[in-house]
Structure formats: structure tokens, C-alpha cells
Design an enzyme around this catalytic site. Structure first.
Site, PDB file in Angstrom:
ATOM      1  CG  HIS A 164      -1.780   1.217   1.313  1.00  0.00           C
ATOM      2  ND1 HIS A 164      -2.711   1.521   0.356  1.00  0.00           N
ATOM      3  CD2 HIS A 164      -1.849   2.214   2.227  1.00  0.00           C
ATOM      4  CE1 HIS A 164      -3.324   2.644   0.681  1.00  0.00           C
ATOM      5  NE2 HIS A 164      -2.817   3.083   1.813  1.00  0.00           N
ATOM      6  CG  ASP A 215      -5.259   3.533   4.818  1.00  0.00           C
ATOM      7  OD1 ASP A 215      -5.885   3.670   5.869  1.00  0.00           O
ATOM      8  OD2 ASP A 215      -4.239   4.203   4.552  1.00  0.00           O
ATOM      9  CG  HIS A 267      -7.134   7.177   1.435  1.00  0.00           C
ATOM     10  ND1 HIS A 267      -6.848   6.209   0.502  1.00  0.00           N
ATOM     11  CD2 HIS A 267      -6.171   7.076   2.380  1.00  0.00           C
ATOM     12  CE1 HIS A 267      -5.769   5.550   0.878  1.00  0.00           C
ATOM     13  NE2 HIS A 267      -5.336   6.058   2.010  1.00  0.00           N
TER      14      HIS A 267
END
Length: 1004
Positions: A259, A371, A576
Site C-alpha cells: 500500500h 485504507d 484519501h
């Protein structure tokens, strides 16, 4: 034969731990033998730069002598090292590594290509020069190591999420050649796993003792100083791990993952290099491990690598063809799941899926968002409309209050669309392959008995890094061992196929997936929130006007490439950790720059489209008044007069069309409605009244009364300031006041009521300079209801106004888009806004969150000047029937007054209108495919929560109309007959429909 010695659990455990310890007894234990002979590098030189240079430019610079122990910096700079190596002749036949340790993130370059990432935090501190030095292999070579002056998770001052320490320096602590002992590495992996099994299964478990006794026997037979004893120890381990589990064992699908936050505690430009460092390391692992599969999301990151590292990108494409590099997610970035508009969410998939199809030959079948700070109830419908029926995340494991009850389940969205969802039960997207994590994946699974498969995402993440060979070795060794779940190196496709075959018993979760954490992200960095809302509007308006110009003008070229560029900037900012404001100052500055680009270029495109719309129309020179919404509007508009002044005019503009501006010198027609009255009483209080609502303010500017005139109801129950009033020709009444919030912050507000307008606006300017404070506006209402309604993407949902259960009070602060409403039977109060997202209704108090003042990771977040508008709208009946939804749209999409370069059209014109107020025509754009240059895409949704038939009327020359999905692929059974320039569409509650309109090309 000697009698067996008694074994003490803790003593035996400690004995094995010390044998593999990287801290204790490394002079004589096994860990100390991992590397053998070593020698310093032949030559080391470096140069320091504030720029992130390309390799070809960097190697041309002047390098100065450097040494192990040197420091370099400051933060965000780059230090390039030239490393010259001479491998000793005596090392022939052995595995040789470059051992490199520094505080910064490194990337090894060899022969002009990146070959390996190096990060101490990511447990990558050596680069394999050769796994077996051959007689004919070169002994001398030159490498370059590009070291970024930041760690894997940025450079926070004192703590990870503190603002970056801009004066931080970094140190090179190791640079040498060494022989690597693969046999020692394998023994270490086995002993660590045996220790993990012994600890994880505990003293009550027979298999635990077997693991511990096996490890102890290995210590007995293995002499670290005598490699000839290693095979005996290895055989003991192999016998243990070769004892298989039963057929009923839970299967863990282990997938390589890394990630990488597209920006967070580091800027966008550093993410480009993080991708290269992480993915080139994964490539090396794919080469060495044919069964290793690596899942990778975010088209934006792949495009960056394609542009900056073309050689690396070509290798990624090659391994994608082999099935080892698996693109997932289908979106441009891993966006926030709450704040982007419905249309922006569709564009994440449209841009992402088209990129994956073009670059890798196929679209993604799984949405991948591990996430983010919550998941909108409209995501299932949006996913399905973009060809996706599977979803993986894990963020709800972070809930502060309630434990989410499932790990594998069906998620049913607002319209009833369903997708299959999996949360890895280990509650992480950055596993490392330990026995503890493997056991947690089984024991923590909340759907035992319903399904026997789980995901296990392994690899360092957030700041990149990704998997290591050690993680792979652990997982391969655990493949099928008695006492543990079965572990297989797998892919997202294999996991979901197994879950689908086992899905009859899975439960269904209905509605939003609300994260009970990070609620402040709905409000932080108000300028980013405002930029997001404004730029969503600008791109909506540009697409509509450009589509209408395309239909009307043979000379007009639809600005497809420019719009794609601007959309991709907006989608990038919807990552995000950006639109949420949870990023460092550097990222916020970049985001604001992106918004400025969208505003600037968007306004240029608006003007070009307006000019094309006007071409050839008779009429006087002047302004074109454009309505970009799908209903007729009569509003007060400020229009320029000769000499630079402005005047107010009441204008009426048809739906998705235009009208010419009234001439400022001509007298206005008689007002069709009651004019606005402004009365100031002797005590200084003020009343504004437009015949629909009556607003009363006390002398300090506090709202004391809001009356819906037709009903006589006062929905609002009634800080020192100074009040002034104004009235302009009966069209608008206003009152101004100033409020000193604190010694450091002040607020000024203009309360505005227009003729015929069902809401009162509060134009607000705040100079904000606080620390750890929160600014909200609250309206206590004379309305009672156990639930309030909030707008979300393509619809709305209800949330409780009470704190009955922990699930209720965990939603003390929620997110909403343009409006929220509190209604009882026959009456209600709506609170509208033009740029805010944080909200709550507790009891009968409506609250809108305006500004915050957090100090990490950006000490400057929200400081300075802000402008925004919110509005109150009392109404009779339901909010649907009272028109709250169009009112909120009107507030957010003002009428456009665009200069007409030639004569402005004299007649009004409307491109589209709808027969039902329950349906919103959200988007009009050109189809993506270049072969469809005269094809428009329309996106409509049902906004009231009802089944409805709706007629779409158009004045455009439509040849053919057909339904399509959100990726603009035709529905074979979706042909729509055109009757008298009308199309009939049928909607279920909150359904979103897309259609293609093929137009006749306009005459030259």
C-alpha cells in the site's frame, strides 16, 4: 544412551530465542553467521541536490568523496552515491550482496535501470549482486544509489504524524560487500517459525510442544561455526513442516501487497519514487519466486512510473502477462469513500478501468480500498455499474467503538445493489508472514463456519516497501503444516472465486460502512474541501456547455484531452489523505495548486463553449445567462454594468439552457412575487421578509426567529457583534454583522434573503488563527424526529438523532454533501451548504462543522481567511416535495453570466428537461471513445427514494438513444425509442442510469 533431559517451557523457549537473536550472542549464535566474509566498497562518492533528478542527469553531476558515517540532508533533498565495487576472487561460487544501511529511502541503479529498493525500515538492507559468483563474472562494477532524505513514513519531528522536521539530517551507516549464507537464512526462517508456533499455540497444545522440541533439537545438532551440521538441523525442520494438516483446514490466500499512499506524510513527487523503489523490489521477488503474486492498485501511480521509469514499467507489463503482477482496484487512486461526489466516484472507475484495459489488456474485477475513512452506501451500485462485483478493504477494523460483525459478507447499497466484500481477518494490509499473523487470521475471523477462506496481504505498506524474500520464505514453509491453517500464495481472483463458491451462508450488511474514527477529516483543511466542491462544479459545467456546443456547432471541438487532464487532477486530489486534509503542508499546497489549474483552465473552456453556443445567433451584444441544472430557475443575479459597476436583476433561465441578460439601462418588468422587505426596529433588531420566509435578527446579529410565512411555524429557537442592513430594489434584503470569536479570530457575516427564494443565506468570512479548536454553527429547531436525513452521492440516507446504542453515539459527527434535513410529519428544516462536509443532528439541534485547528501533520491547517455560505430552508411537507434537493443544487451551481463575444442569442433555449422532480440529470458529457465524437453520455438518478417513470425531453438532434453502464458500454437490450423528442425512463429508488445519445452532426 543418555537419559532424556527434563525440559522447562520458558527456559527452552529462551534458549532457542537467543540462538537466533539479532541482539544477543551474535558473536557465537546462528544469526551472527548470516553474512560471512566482507570487504569495504572500493570507492564511494556523492552529491547532494534539492531536486529529484532523472538518472541520466544525476550521473553527469560532480561527485565528491564520501565515507560511511557521513550525514546528508536536509529533509526532501536527495543524495546520490556512486559506489564502485571490486569483488574478491576468493568469493567465487558464493552469493554476494551489497550491504547498505541509511536513514533515507534508497534505490539502486545498475546499467542505467533501477534494480532494487533499499530501506532499513522496510527490512531491505542488501542488494544481491549475484546468487553465485561465476568464474567468468565481472569482478568490478559501478552502481549508483539514489537516497531520498526521508524515511519510509516521511520525516515527522518527534513522532510519525508530527509535521516534518525540515532540518533533519540522514546518515549512511553501512556500505560494504559481504558473502551471504543462504543455508543459515533458511535455518533462521525455520527456527523463527517453530518459535512462533510454540508461542502461538500455547502450552496447552500438543503441537506447540512438538514445535518447541523440534527447535531445541535443532539447536542441539547445529553448531553455527560448522556448516556441515546445518543439513541435520534442516532435516529436523523439514520433517516437522512436512506433517500435513487435514482437509478441513482453513485456507489462507497470501498475496504480495504494498500500500503506497499517493501523498500523506510526503509530497506527490516523492510517491513517484516510492513506487519505483517498491515495485522494482517486487519484480526481483517475482523473478526468484514463480508462484509469487503481487497485487497493485492505483492507475495514477502506474502512469507516473510509465512516464518516469519506462524500463521498469515494461517489466511490470511483462509480469502482468505472466499473471504475477495483478492490477486491482479499477480506480485512478484509492480515493476517499465519503467526500467525493457520485459523479467523481464514477470517474475514478472510468479513468482507472480504461487505463488498466489500455495498458494491461483487461479491467479489474475487484474494488480495492484497504485504507480510507468510510464507505458510501452508493458504492455497491457504482462498483456494479463499472463492471466490479467484489470489494476488499480492512479499515473498519480500526473502529473506535464497535467491532464490525463480519469479515466476509454481502454489502447491499442504497439502491439494493449487492457486492461480495472481504475484510482480511488479520485486520491489516501489511502482514509480514509471521505465525502470529497466520493464527490471528483464523481465530479473528467472524465468519467461521460460513466460509473457509481468508486473504492475507503481506508487505510493508503506507509508505511503500512491499514484501521481502524472508516473508515469502515463511509463507512457503507454512504451506500445509499440521496445527496451522493451509497457506497458499494466491491472487485476488482465486480468493474471491473461493468465497463465491462458498457464499450461500454469508450474511448481508445494508447501508453505509461507517468508520468510527477520523471524523475530523470531514472538516480539516476547509480550503481543500472548498476546492473539491468548486472544481466538481466547474467540470460539470464545462462538460455540459461543451456538449451543447458540440451539438450546435460544426466548428466546435470538444476539449476531451484537456478535460481528461483536469479530471485526473481532481481525482488525484480525492486521494484519501488529500481531500480529507490528513496530509502535510507540502501536499496541501500541491492540492491547492491543482485546484487553481482546474479553475483557470476550466473557466477558459467555459468561455470557449459559450462562444460556440452563441455563434450565428441574432441579438444584441451582451451576456449569456446559462443554467447548468435540469430545471427552470428564476433567481436574482448580479450583472456587470458599463463602467465596472454591478446591478441586481431577476432572471429566468430554462433547464440546461440559456437566456440573454436583461439590458441594465432598461426598466425591469414588474416583480411577479412579493418584494423583499427589510425593517429595522428601534431596538436595533432587523427583520427580512420575502413573503416565503421571515428572518429576525437581534442587534448583535443572532438569529432569533425564522418563520415559514405560509404555515406560521417558527422552526428555529432563538455573541455580541455590530449589525448593519441593506435593501436593493426589493430584489434582495441583507444584514451584516461582525463577531470577534477570540483575541485571534473574527467572523463577519452577511445574512441574505432574495425575492422568491425559499432559503436564507449566510455568506460568511472567517479570519481563523486558533490551536486545537473547532468552529461549528448550530441551529436548535422546533422539530422532533428520531432520525435526520443527509445527502450522499446520488441520494440520501437517514441517521439517528439519539444516542440509544453504541452504534448510534459512535456517529456523533457524520459526513454529508450539500444538505441535511430534520423533518417531522408535515414540516421540517433543511441546512444547506456550498463547501462543507462535517455535520450532525443531536436531538433537535442541527450542526454544521466549519473549521478545525489541528496541529499535526500540518501545523498550518485551516489557518487564515475563509469564505463559505450555508443556508436555512424551512419547509412544509416532506423535504422531497418542498424542493430541498433542487434548492441545494441551486446554491452550489449558481447561474453563469458568460460574455458573448458576438451578439448574444435573443431567444431562450433549453437542451434538456425532465417530467419528474424525483429525477436529476446529473451529467452531460461526450462519450469517451474517440469513434463516438457526436455521442453524448447522460447520467441521471432517482433522488427521492421512489419508483418513478420519467420523460426526458431534448431539443438536440438525437439519432439513437441506448442505455449503457458507467463505463459507457452499450446495453444490448437497452435501446430507447424516441417519441416527439422524448425518451421514457423508469427508475427504482436511488437508481443511477446512464445512456448514450447519438447525435446528427450539425450542418456546416
Amino acid at each position: 544412551m543418555a537419559a532424556p533431559a527434563l525440559k522447562h517451557w520458558r527456559t527452552t523457549l529462551e534458549r532457542v530465542e537467543k540462538f537466533v537473536s539479532p541482539v544477543y550472542f551474535t558473536d557465537c549464535n546462528l544469526r551472527g553467521r548470516l553474512f560471512g566474509d566482507s570487504c569495504p566498497v572500493a570507492s564511494l562518492s556523492s552529491f547532494l541536490t534539492p531536486e529529484r533528478l532523472a538518472y541520466q542527469e544525476a550521473v553527469q553531476q560532480d561527485f565528491s568523496p564520501a565515507h560511511v558515517g557521513d550525514t546528508f540532508g536536509p529533509t526532501w533533498w536527495t543524495c546520490w552515491f556512486r559506489v564502485e565495487l571490486n569483488i574478491p576472487e576468493a568469493w567465487v561460487g558464493q552469493e554476494v550482496h551489497l550491504c547498505w544501511e541509511s536513514d533515507g529511502e534508497g534505490l539502486v541503479w545498475r546499467d542505467g535501470e533501477p534494480v532494487q529498493g533499499l530501506t532499513k525500515e522496510g527490512e531491505k538492507t542488501s542488494y544481491v549482486l549475484t546468487d553465485k559468483l561465476g568464474e567468468g563474472d565481472p569482478r568490478s562494477l559501478t552502481l549508483y544509489v539514489e537516497v531520498a532524505c526521508n524515511g519510509l513514513l516521511g520525516a515527522g519531528k518527534g513522532s510519525m504524524i508530527a509535521a516534518p522536521d525540515l532540518e533533519k539530517t540522514f546518515r549512511l551507516s553501512r556500505a560494504e560487500l559481504a558473502v551471504f549464507h543462504q543455508d543459515v537464512h533458511k535455518l533462521l526462517v525455520d527456527l523463527e517459525l517453530l518459535l512462533g508456533i510454540a508461542k502461538g499455540l500455547g502450552e496447552d497444545n500438543q503441537r506447540s510442544f512438538q514445535a518447541l522440541y523440534t527447535a531445541n533439537q535443532m539447536v542441539n545438532v547445529c553448531d553455527p561455526a560448522q556448516p556441515e551440521t546445518y543439513p541435520v538441523a534442516q532435516a529436523l525442520a523439514s520433517r516437522f513442516f512436512g506433517q500435513c494438516g487435514g482437509e478441513s483446514q482453513h485456507t489462507i490466500h497470501a498475496m504480495g501487497h504494498c500500500h503506497i499512499d499517493t501523498a500523506w506524510l510526503w509530497p506527490f513527487k516523492e510517491t513517484v519514487r516510492k513506487c519505483a523503489r517498491s515495485w522494482v523490489t517486487a519484480l526481483r521477488l517475482m523473478e526468484q519466486n514463480a508462484e509469487f503474486i503481487f497485487a497493485c492498485s492505483q492507475a495514477q501511480q502506474l502512469e507516473w512510473v510509465k512516464n518516469r521509469y519506462p524500463g521498469l514499467y515494461a517489466q511490470l507489463q511483462e509480469f502482468a502477462c505472466r499473471g504475477q503482477f495483478v492490477p486491482v482496484g479499477g480506480t485512478w487512486v484509492e480515493m476517499d469513500g465519503n467526500l467525493p461526489s457520485g459523479e467523481a466516484m464514477v470517474r475514478q472507475f472510468l479513468q482507472g478501468q480504461n487505463f488498466f484495459l489500455q495498458e494491461f489488456g483487461k479491467m479489474c474485477s475487484e474494488f480495492w480500498l484497504p485504507d480510507t475513512f468510510g464507505y458510501s452506501a452508493q458504492l455497491p451500485q457504482i462498483m456494479r455499474g463499472c463492471g466490479i462485483t467484489r470489494f476488499l478493504t480492512q479499515k473498519l477494523s480500526w473502529n473506535l467503538v464497535n467491532s464490525f460483525p463480519h469479515h466476509s459478507f454481502f454489502w447491499e447499497g442504497l439502491d439494493g445493489s449487492r457486492v461480495l466484500v472481504h475484510f482480511p481477518p488479520g485486520d491489516s494490509y501489511g502482514m509480514q508472514g509471521s505465525v502470529e499473523e497466520v493464527l490471528k487470521t483464523v481465530t479473528n475471523n467472524r465468519d467461521k463456519g460460513r466460509t473457509n477462506h481468508s486473504a492475507f496481504l503481506f508487505g510493508f505498506g503506507d509508505g511503500g516497501g512491499g514484501p521481502t524474500q524472508t516473508m515469502l520464505d515463511r509463507l512457503k514453509r507454512l504451506g500445509n503444516t499440521d496445527g496451522l491453517p493451509r497457506v497458499q500464495l494466491s491472487s485476488p481472483g482465486q480468493l474471491f472465486k473461493a468465497l463465491e463458491s462458498d457464499s450461500e451462508q454469508l450474511c448481508t450488511w445494508v447501508g453505509e460502512l461507517f468508520l468510527e474514527l477520523h471524523n475530523g477529516t470531514y472538516t480539516t483543511h476547509a480550503q481543500i474541501k472548498k476546492g473539491n466542491r468548486e472544481c466538481e462544479r466547474i467540470l460539470h459545467d464545462v462538460e455540459l456547455l461543451s456538449s451543447l456546443a458540440l451539438a450546435r456547432s460544426a466548428q466546435f471541438l470538444y476539449p476531451a484531452a484537456q478535460l481528461q487532464h483536469l479530471w485526473r487532477l481532481l481525482l488525484l486530489n480525492q486521494f484519501h489523505d488529500v481531500v480529507t486534509g490528513s496530509c502535510i503542508q507540502l501536499v496541501a499546497e500541491d492540492a491547492m495548486s491543482h485546484y487553481e489549474d482546474i479553475r483557470s483552465h476550466g473557466n477558459t473552456l467555459l468561455s470557449a463553449a459559450a462562444a460556440a453556443l452563441c455563434a450565428g445567433e441574432p441579438g444584441p451584444e451582451g451576456l449569456l445567462i446559462v443554467n447548468t441544472l435540469p430545471w427552470k430557475r428564476t433567481e436574482v443575479l448580479s450583472l456587470p454594468k458599463p463602467g465596472g459597476a454591478h446591478c441586481l436583476a431577476l432572471v429566468t433561465v430554462p433547464s440546461m439552457g440559456y437566456a440573454s441578460a436583461p439590458t441594465p439601462t432598461l426598466p425591469q418588468p414588474l416583480l411577479p412575487q412579493q418584494p423583499v422587505f427589510v425593517v429595522q426596529e428601534t431596538d436595533g433588531s432587523v427583520t427580512l421578509d420575502n413573503g416565503i420566509i421571515r428572518v429576525s435578527l437581534d442587534p448583535t446579529g443572532r438569529l432569533t426567529s425564522l418563520v415559514l410565512v405560509a404555515s406560521g411555524r417558527k422552526p428555529v429557537l432563538g455573541q455580541p457583534g455590530t449589525l448593519a442592513v441593506g435593501s436593493e430594489g426589493g430584489l434582495r434584503g441583507s444584514a451584516w454583522f461582525l463577531l470577534q470569536i477570540s483575541p485571534n479570530s473574527r467572523l463577519s457575516q452577511e445574512v441574505v434573503l432574495d425575492i422568491g427564494c425559499p432559503y436564507v443565506r449566510f455568506h460568511t468570512e472567517v479570519h481563523w488563527n486558533e490551536a486545537h479548536k473547532f468552529l461549528k454553527v448550530e441551529f436548535p429547531a422546533r422539530v422532533r424526529s428520531p432520525q435526520a436525513t443527509y445527502e450522499i452521492q446520488f441520494g440520501h440516507l437517514q441517521r439517528p438523532t439519539h444516542y440509544n446504542t453504541s452504534w448510534d453515539w459512535a456517529r456523533f459527527e457524520v459526513w454529508a454533501h450539500r444538505w441535511m434535513d430534520l423533518s417531522e410529519h408535515g414540516f421540517g428544516l433543511a441546512l444547506l451548504n456550498d463547501s462543507k462536509y462535517g455535520a450532525s443532528v443531536q436531538g433537535s439541534v442541527l450542526s454544521l462543522s466549519l473549521l478545525r485547528a489541528p496541529k499535526a501533520p500540518d501545523t498550518t491547517a485551516d489557518m487564515g481567511r475563509h469564505e463559505f455560505t450555508y443556508a436555512l430552508m424551512p419547509h412544509k411537507g416532506s423535504f422531497q416535495d418542498a424542493g430541498v434537493i433542487p434548492a441545494a443544487y441551486n446554491l452550489n451551481f449558481p447561474l453563469l453570466a458568460l460574455p458573448a463575444p458576438g451578439p448574444a442569442p435573443a431567444a431562450t433555449w433549453s437542451a434538456f428537461s425532465l417530467s419528474s422532480p424525483a429525477v436529476v440529470l446529473e451529467t452531460v458529457k461526450q462519450a469517451e471513445t474517440s469513434s463516438q465524437s457526436h455521442t453524448l453520455v447522460l447520467r441521471l438518478y432517482e433522488a427521492h427514494g421512489s419508483h418513478v417513470d420519467c420523460w426526458l425531453h431534448t431539443s438536440l438532434p438525437v439519432q439513437e438513444a441506448v442505455l449503457c453502464d458507467f463505463l459507457e458500454r452499450r446495453d444490448p437490450a437497452g435501446h430507447l425509442p424516441l417519441q416527439d423528442a422524448r425518451l421514457k425512463l423508469t427508475f427504482s429508488p436511488f437508481q443511477v442510469r446512464s445512456l448514450l445519445l447519438v447525435l446528427q452532426p450539425p450542418p456546416n
